[in-house]
Design an enzyme around this catalytic site. Structure first.
Site, PDB file in Angstrom:
ATOM      1  N   HIS A 215      -7.961  -5.897   0.043  1.00 45.49           N
ATOM      2  CA  HIS A 215      -6.416  -4.863   0.038  1.00 45.49           C
ATOM      3  C   HIS A 215      -5.643  -5.248   1.401  1.00 45.49           C
ATOM      4  O   HIS A 215      -3.994  -5.755   0.851  1.00 45.49           O
ATOM      5  CB  HIS A 215      -6.720  -3.983   0.379  1.00 45.49           C
ATOM      6  CG  HIS A 215      -5.898  -2.324   0.538  1.00 45.49           C
ATOM      7  ND1 HIS A 215      -5.029  -2.243  -0.830  1.00 45.49           N
ATOM      8  CD2 HIS A 215      -5.855  -1.745   1.603  1.00 45.49           C
ATOM      9  CE1 HIS A 215      -4.449  -0.929  -0.210  1.00 45.49           C
ATOM     10  NE2 HIS A 215      -4.512  -0.961   1.003  1.00 45.49           N
TER      11      HIS A 215
ATOM     12  N   ASP B 290      -9.671  -6.390  -4.406  1.00 53.04           N
ATOM     13  CA  ASP B 290      -9.278  -4.910  -3.681  1.00 53.04           C
ATOM     14  C   ASP B 290     -10.316  -4.142  -3.775  1.00 53.04           C
ATOM     15  O   ASP B 290     -10.614  -3.397  -5.110  1.00 53.04           O
ATOM     16  CB  ASP B 290      -7.537  -4.233  -3.875  1.00 53.04           C
ATOM     17  CG  ASP B 290      -7.081  -4.042  -3.178  1.00 53.04           C
ATOM     18  OD1 ASP B 290      -7.283  -2.653  -2.218  1.00 53.04           O
ATOM     19  OD2 ASP B 290      -6.048  -3.872  -3.142  1.00 53.04           O
TER      20      ASP B 290
ATOM     21  N   SER C 209       1.168  -0.857   0.180  1.00 52.07           N
ATOM     22  CA  SER C 209       0.080   0.037   0.034  1.00 52.07           C
ATOM     23  C   SER C 209       1.054   1.180   0.157  1.00 52.07           C
ATOM     24  O   SER C 209       1.342   0.963  -0.695  1.00 52.07           O
ATOM     25  CB  SER C 209      -0.963  -0.038   0.942  1.00 52.07           C
ATOM     26  OG  SER C 209      -2.030   0.753   1.509  1.00 52.07           O
TER      27      SER C 209
END
EC number: 3.1.1.23
Length: 337
Positions: A306, A278, A148
């Protein structure tokens, strides 16, 4: 995110041998304290030692296991509002002969937090480079992993410091122009139009908002007790003002597409891992990276959101291990030619 906290019940009830009555009382009254005990236990169980390093007046907190050897060291960068211990669920399945380093990102957990610091992606890349130099990690090239926000930082780091990196793993990284807009990015556009920056889904302030965030980040639908949700929120609330400052730095024009702007400079062998479901950063970002990074390997995980590291820790570890092994085999073959 903190999805692996669910394992706390098994740890507290069995492995730690805490008396049931004491556990239940602690669970009801001090859920945040139990969460900290959970991470402390798993760090000890997995041999991850908490350490500190300094670069000038700036302090970094990190955990490590093992020592540099024949294989490349592995540096792992966590995501927004997380911490070094989020990697424990993956560390559990990584070979014990790997030298592992998990650092708290700038402003997070035990690493220095300053209102004057630059929390843009480039600012964080600068700090991570300082950390790498402070522990001498770049005396040899190392494998860099980021997820991320940490994936954004890792990718830009690899582009700006190519001589430090032997290989790269990006897990659902931020910082791209995604062909398909995710649920979260649509949410952000709505906030921009309304001018409301107090309802960012990744910065919960109640147990209900915490549950919403976990649903957004995870494909798997866990039924989490209110006490655990409250504990997770209690741990985060003192830091929410910082998280909001950090978030604004990340969505600023300076950082929003940092990885997109630097991906064509990445020369290290690269692996992309993404959860197909995601909802935070759409999986279409994998195609963007594959089109710009020569020869990169793309792994799309079915039934995964995610929070790849938390939802699929064993698979994540296997993919990384296999990737590193394949690179080692290629290197060995070149030596024998």
């Amino acid at each position: 995110m903190d999805l692996d906290v669910l394992n706390m019940f098994l740890v507290a009830g069995g492995t730690l041998l805490v008396p049931i009555l004491a556990f239940v009382t602690s669970f009801l009254l001090w859920p945040a304290a139990l969460i900290k005990i959970y991470y402390w236990y798993w760090r000890r169980a997995l041999g991850m030692q908490v350490k500190f390093s300094s670069y000038g007046n700036y302090k970094f907190c990190y955990t490590s296991r093992g020592k540099p050897g024949n294989k490349a060291s592995v540096l792992m960068l966590h995501g927004f509002s997380a911490h070094k211990d989020m990697w424990l669920s993956v560390v559990k399945f990584l070979p014990k002969n790997l030298h592992l380093v998990c650092v708290d990102m700038p402003g997070h957990e035990g690493t220095t937090r300053s209102a004057l610091d630059d929390y843009s992606i480039c600012g964080q890349v600068k700090r991570i480079h300082q950390f790498v130099e402070s522990i001498g990690l770049n005396k040899r090239t190392f494998h860099l992993v980021g997820t991320s926000m940490g994936g954004n930082v890792a990718g830009v780091y690899a582009a700006q410091h190519p001589t430090d990196i032997s290989s790269l793993t990006l897990i659902c990284p931020a910082g791209l122009m995604y062909p398909t807009e995710s649920k979260f990015l649509k949410h952000l556009k709505g906030l921009e139009k309304s001018g409301d920056d107090q309802r960012i889904l990744l910065i919960p302030s109640t147990a209900g908002e915490m549950e919403d965030m976990l649903r957004l980040c995870s494909f798997v639908r866990f039924k989490i007790p209110q006490q655990v949700l409250q504990g997770l929120v209690d741990v985060r609330i003192p830091h929410n003002e910082f998280y909001r400052q950090l978030f604004m730095a990340l969505v600023n024009e300076k950082s929003r597409h940092s990885l997109q702007e630097n991906m064509n400079k990445i020369v290290a062998p690269t692996q992309i891992i993404w959860g197909k479901q995601d909802q935070v950063l759409d999986v279409s970002g994998a195609e963007v990276l594959a089109g710009s990074i020569r020869g990169c390997q793309v792994e799309i995980l079915e039934n995964c959101g995610h929070s790849v590291v938390m939802e699929r820790p064993r698979k994540s570890a296997k993919l990384m291990t296999d990737f590193l092994s394949s690179l080692q085999s290629t290197e060995n073959n070149k030596k024998h030619e």
